[in-house]
Design a protein around this motif. Structure first.
Motif, PDB file in Angstrom:
ATOM      1  N   LEU A 227     -23.181  16.209   3.659  1.00 44.58           N
ATOM      2  CA  LEU A 227     -23.125  17.819   3.950  1.00 44.58           C
ATOM      3  C   LEU A 227     -22.292  18.893   4.824  1.00 44.58           C
ATOM      4  O   LEU A 227     -23.082  17.907   6.062  1.00 44.58           O
ATOM      5  N   GLN A 228     -21.213  19.268   4.830  1.00 45.36           N
ATOM      6  CA  GLN A 228     -20.646  19.833   5.976  1.00 45.36           C
ATOM      7  C   GLN A 228     -21.316  21.220   6.080  1.00 45.36           C
ATOM      8  O   GLN A 228     -21.485  22.094   5.747  1.00 45.36           O
ATOM      9  N   ALA A 229     -21.697  21.140   7.513  1.00 44.27           N
ATOM     10  CA  ALA A 229     -22.797  22.379   7.405  1.00 44.27           C
ATOM     11  C   ALA A 229     -22.305  23.810   7.946  1.00 44.27           C
ATOM     12  O   ALA A 229     -20.654  23.605   8.094  1.00 44.27           O
ATOM     13  N   GLU A 230     -23.043  24.952   7.999  1.00 49.82           N
ATOM     14  CA  GLU A 230     -22.191  26.006   8.546  1.00 49.82           C
ATOM     15  C   GLU A 230     -22.395  26.349   9.957  1.00 49.82           C
ATOM     16  O   GLU A 230     -21.490  27.110  10.537  1.00 49.82           O
ATOM     17  N   ASP A 231     -22.557  25.783  10.659  1.00 48.03           N
ATOM     18  CA  ASP A 231     -22.433  24.963  12.158  1.00 48.03           C
ATOM     19  C   ASP A 231     -23.698  23.675  12.495  1.00 48.03           C
ATOM     20  O   ASP A 231     -24.213  23.132  11.195  1.00 48.03           O
TER      21      ASP A 231
ATOM     22  N   LEU B 260     -26.023  24.216  13.777  1.00 49.08           N
ATOM     23  CA  LEU B 260     -27.745  24.338  14.161  1.00 49.08           C
ATOM     24  C   LEU B 260     -28.696  23.643  12.726  1.00 49.08           C
ATOM     25  O   LEU B 260     -29.240  23.251  12.614  1.00 49.08           O
ATOM     26  N   ALA B 261     -27.723  24.349  11.680  1.00 52.46           N
ATOM     27  CA  ALA B 261     -28.063  23.108  10.313  1.00 52.46           C
ATOM     28  C   ALA B 261     -27.345  22.266  10.347  1.00 52.46           C
ATOM     29  O   ALA B 261     -28.561  21.512   9.752  1.00 52.46           O
TER      30      ALA B 261
ATOM     31  N   GLY C 256     -30.687  20.662  11.384  1.00 48.96           N
ATOM     32  CA  GLY C 256     -31.626  21.056  10.970  1.00 48.96           C
ATOM     33  C   GLY C 256     -32.098  20.543   9.688  1.00 48.96           C
ATOM     34  O   GLY C 256     -33.052  19.258   9.146  1.00 48.96           O
ATOM     35  N   MET C 257     -30.778  20.364   8.985  1.00 48.53           N
ATOM     36  CA  MET C 257     -30.843  18.999   7.752  1.00 48.53           C
ATOM     37  C   MET C 257     -31.177  18.066   8.586  1.00 48.53           C
ATOM     38  O   MET C 257     -31.612  17.531   7.353  1.00 48.53           O
TER      39      MET C 257
END
Lengths: 352, 613
Positions: free
Chosen positions: B277-281, B283-284, B287-288
């Protein structure tokens, strides 16, 4: 580990059980440490009830939260489920990681208005658009309780703090936003409304995709005064209803029962009024555009619209988009996870 | 003191009258986005296929297209892979930089240049070879857009003739380069041949720098460190990969994504045994990783300094709530945005203590593709065993440059999934505390969500908690857990990758380095021995917290030079935090922070300066 004594107490007398043979006590959590009468406690109670009635296996549930009063509440329901209290505003990422790792889990995230609409708005936005199957509840009181009463981004223009400070910025409507972002189940309720909350939660449990529920949950300590638009008094006067409703203030029970499509004005103990307007039975929650229009119209009238605004049960979930294995990733055996030596040799040959 | 300048003019820079065989530096100056990457990699591979050890470093701009970019190839018969400060053979293709490129090369160097640039009048101590690239490319292909792309491969052909690269080897290298695009391969081969024929017919023979076939690269592979890390992750059995694009780490996630799609789809169901998953930033992204690690998956993310800064809060949660995860930090130049396409070991100190409060992290320091492959696998075992984050500290030099390497070894050990209690395990025990030290190693037992047993559930939190994972503000209960985590961390010293040590019996002077700083140290030690008669010992740190061997090594020597690529001598500072005053007194620092991989010339000069002071 030290557990709530609910399960053992339950054996004392015959209890009603659900389809899993579990009684209601098995779904309870620890004793709340939130303020007496806090709307969040009512939400915890509704969660206990809904999971019990739907016969959800508590061992398969994960409870997640960020930081704030709301985020403490997962300790107060489903004591037999794993819980994860993340950092402020970042619960969606924890939930995403956990659920893609084990898709058989049912995730229940509890956030607050600060945790979602301010510090967590980025993760909230992307959680909505990814349609991760889980339930995402915002316990929304328009105020930072745990740090003693600062405004949040869902506080309405004109609401006044105890210090006399007036909020000048427009409120973020998390429901309208979620619909726009592609969320597939969007609802709003009121913590004092047992029947509607239960109905919405059960529908959310059954939904295949992300279910977002904004629950207006007045803060009895910091935001429950005349100037605040999320006080009991204000909400009681301005709550416009989709569906049915009953309102339960923290020190006395008041119930209402009225027909779909009608409006009811309930006078409460302190003399304030709750204007409830129920959506007609023929309201179709499958039209995004109309749902947003209704929300906007309610804002213009100064009313808090509640009910299930939008549902799309057909949308692809994050699991579908990822072509995720039907077996939860965490249950795949080592031989499925580590390719053979032949694969490594083939790659090495390719790199020569 | 200007640290970028060599203190003395390095010796050996005057090009000798005799030909230099298999020992010189080729520098190619082009425009970013002009197809030079393929031409340069093909050149590198063609030389390697002739059995000659070679290394390539891409000095590129933070830009998509149009800015100058340099590729430096070091050919070295002895196998040294460190960057060199000088240039023997220049290919000047970029009008913007051509002038200064020519002015910088070593006296006696060879310059191949694009004819219209008319560089031959700039210096009279160089040998110039003008090549009309535009004229040569015209008959190769009609489309102007394609002409631009194949124009650069012509210099491969020219160099083949000038330096003695076998055309068969170059053609094979080009075919490898375009293995999934046979048409492009043939077009490029055609262009390379045009360059070769032109040089043969028109340019005088070049005899100063020659390549001759050797047998030192048999079985070697050519790979960048990010690709090697990606392979390591796949063979580690990674299940959840999250990332946010950032140079120089993006190609790790992207290559991993390619490999996983090819080799980790379940043949029976056709479905993915992994999630990317390409996260939104960032931090995410972290978190993932925590969410997945908590749920029992092998999870990772790859990032660089700015991403590490954003991950600080979650890193503290992972440390305190004891959640496994693997973080690749492909370091670039800081502070702040710094120089995103240049290399540095600038996050050493920050990552060691990342997050507020008493937080300590485990770092691994790979120096080569082979080692980052192995350490990627080990990182997942360690993360799950120790229930904490493992930071794999790579850098742009290792991550994005092509390295000659030995083929990777298939993992010998089964996966170590750590102390996880199943429902059956829980049935057999009286009670368990999530954060209790049962075995005396400081490592507690955990349960995973979805475990069907009334004893299994617990509440994970970053707030104060007891050994039974219950909320607490009790001083005694809080301290107990935090002290136990410290114990776990200290005991980890014995199971982390041990330092690589080369002790010379009579050596009084020693080097300590880590990661890519290894390469100049390796070469400098040989230079000091052969040219100055100085024998040195060497310890390469492969993990933090330090093994006790590091202190023993310092004790055994009079002076110890800690070599690293950052301004503040960050590793040395970590040593100061825990070593004895006697040990600290022996430590000296040699460090560079100009964004370029450290050269052995730099290291030797700074060593001699401090020795002679």
């Amino acid at each position: 580990m030290e557990k709530t004594s609910n399960a053992t107490q339950a054996k004392a007398r015959p209890q009603k059980v659900n389809r899993l043979g579990l009684d209601l006590n098995f779904y309870k959590g620890e004793k709340t440490t939130l303020c007496a009468g806090c709307g969040h406690n009512a939400i915890s109670e509704r969660l206990v009830q809904a999971f019990y009635e739907m016969g959800v296996d508590p061992y398969q549930v994960i409870k997640l939260s960020g930081i704030g009063c709301s985020s403490k509440s997962p300790a107060y329901f489903l004591g037999y489920s794993h819980g994860f209290n993340a950092v402020h505003g970042r619960m969606p990422s924890i939930a995403t990681g956990a659920l893609i790792a084990n898709r058989s889990l049912l995730g229940v995230g509890v956030s607050g208005d600060g945790d979602t609409a301010s510090i967590g708005i980025g993760q909230f936005v992307h959680l909505m658009r990814r349609n991760l199957p889980m339930i995402y509840i915002i316990e929304d009181n328009g105020v930072y309780g745990l740090t003693k009463g600062q405004f949040s981004a869902t506080a309405d223009v004109g609401s006044k703090l105890k210090t006399g400070l007036v909020n000048e910025f427009p409120a973020i409507d998390t429901c309208a936003m979620a619909i726009e972002l592609g969320a597939t189940f969007v609802a709003r309720s009121f913590s004092g409304d047992r029947k509607q909350m239960s109905a919405i939660l059960k529908a959310a449990i059954a939904h295949r995709g992300l279910a977002m529920i904004d629950v207006i949950s007045p803060c009895v300590t910091f935001n429950d005064h005349e100037g605040s638009t999320k006080s009991y008094a204000y909400v009681k006067e301005h709550d416009e209803y989709l569906d049915e409703v009953s309102f339960v203030p923290y020190f006395e029970n008041i119930t209402v029962d009225y027909e779909p499509g009608s409006t009811v004005d309930v006078e409460l103990h302190d003399g304030s009024h709750l204007l409830l307007s129920k959506l007609p039975e023929d309201y179709s929650p499958f039209d995004r555009k109309k749902a947003v229009q209704r929300l906007m119209a309610a804002h213009e009238k100064g009313e808090v619209l509640t009910g299930i605004f939008y549902v799309n049960p057909e949308a692809k979930t994050l699991f579908d988009i990822m072509h995720l294995h039907d077996t939860p990733l965490v249950q795949l055996p080592e031989e499925k996870l580590r390719p053979s030596k032949e694969v490594l040799d083939e790659i090495m040959e390719d790199l020569k | 003191m200007s640290i970028a300048e060599p203190l003395t003019q390095p010796k050996e820079r005057e090009v000798a009258a005799q030909p230099r065989i298999n020992d010189f530096v080729i520098h190619v100056a082009t425009v970013n986005g002009s197809g030079s990457q393929s031409a340069n990699t093909a050149l590198l591979r063609a030389i390697m296929q002739m059995g000659i050890p070679v290394s390539g470093k891409n000095l590129f701009p933070s830009n998509i297209q149009g800015l100058p970019t340099w590729f430096t190839i070091r050919v070295n018969k002895d196998g040294y892979l460190a960057r060199k400060d000088h240039v023997d053979v220049l290919v000047a293709m970029n009008p913007e930089t051509a002038h200064s490129d020519v002015m910088k090369v070593t006296s006696g160097a060879v310059v191949v240049y694009d004819q219209p640039l008319k560089l031959d009048s700039l210096r009279d101590d160089l040998t110039f070879y003008a090549v009309p690239f535009n004229d040569l490319v015209k008959p190769v292909v009609d489309l102007p857009k394609l002409r631009k792309l194949v124009r650069n491969i012509i210099y491969d052909g020219v160099l083949a003739w000038l330096l003695g690269i076998e055309m068969e080897s170059l053609e094979e290298a080009i075919r490898k380069q375009f293995k999934r695009k046979p048409k492009a391969a043939e077009l490029n081969i055609k262009a390379a041949r045009v360059g070769y024929e032109y040089a043969k017919d028109n340019l005088p023979p070049q005899k100063k720098f020659r390549l001759e076939r050797m047998n030192k690269t048999a079985n070697k592979i050519l790979i960048d460190g990010n690709g090697a890390a990606a392979l390591g992750c796949m063979f580690a059995g990674v299940q959840v990969i999250t990332w946010y694009p950032i140079t120089p780490s993006s190609s790790l996630a992207e290559q991993l994504s390619d490999y996983m799609t090819r080799y980790r789809m379940d043949p029976e169901s056709g479905k993915a045994t992994f999630a990317i998953l390409q996260a939104e930033d960032e931090l995410a992204a972290i978190g993932m990783v925590l969410g997945a690690g908590w749920a029992g998956a092998r999870a990772m993310t790859a990032t660089s300094g700015p991403g590490i800064s954003l991950m600080a809060e979650f890193a503290g949660l992972a440390y305190y709530a004891e959640v496994p995860g693997v973080i690749f930090d492909v370091q670039r130049v800081g502070p702040s945005t710094g120089m995103p396409t240049r290399s540095m070991q600038g996050d050493t100190l920050f990552v060691a203590l990342l997050s507020h409060g008493d937080t300590q992290h485990i770092m691994l320091f790979p120096n080569s593709p082979e080692e980052i492959f192995d350490m990627s696998i080990e990182a997942f075992d360690l993360a799950e065993h120790l229930q904490t984050l493992i930071f794999v500290m790579s850098d742009l030099d290792l991550g994005m440059n092509m390295w000659m390497a030995n083929p990777f070894q298939y993992p010998q050990k089964p996966m170590n999934r750590g102390k996880v209690l199943s429902a059956e395990d829980l049935e057999k025990i009286q009670e368990w505390g999530r954060y209790k030290d049962i075995d005396g190693d400081g490592i507690p037992y955990r349960t995973l969500p979805g475990t069907h047993h009334p004893k299994a559930p617990y509440f994970t939190r970053g707030s104060g908690h007891t050994e039974y994972a219950r909320y607490t503000e009790d001083p005694v209960e809080f301290t107990k857990v935090l002290a136990r985590i410290k114990k776990k961390y200290d005991k980890a010293r014995d199971i982390l990758p041990a330092p690589a040590i080369d002790r010379k019996p009579n050596a009084k002077i020693a080097f300590i380095s880590y990661g890519t700083s290894h390469w100049p140290v390796e070469e400098s030690r040989d230079v000091l021995r052969s040219e100055y008669g100085i024998e040195t010992s060497y310890l390469r740190i492969r993990a933090y917290p330090f093994s006790k061997q590091v202190q023993e090594f310092i004790d055994a020597h009079d002076r110890v030079y800690v070599v690293e690529q950052n301004r503040d001598a960050q590793m040395l500072k970590l040593m100061r935090m825990e070593f004895t005053p006697e040990q600290i007194a022996k430590l000296r620092s040699i460090h560079s922070y100009d964004g370029l991989p450290m050269s052995s010339e730099f290291l030797v000069n700074h060593f001699l300066e401090q020795e002679n002071a």
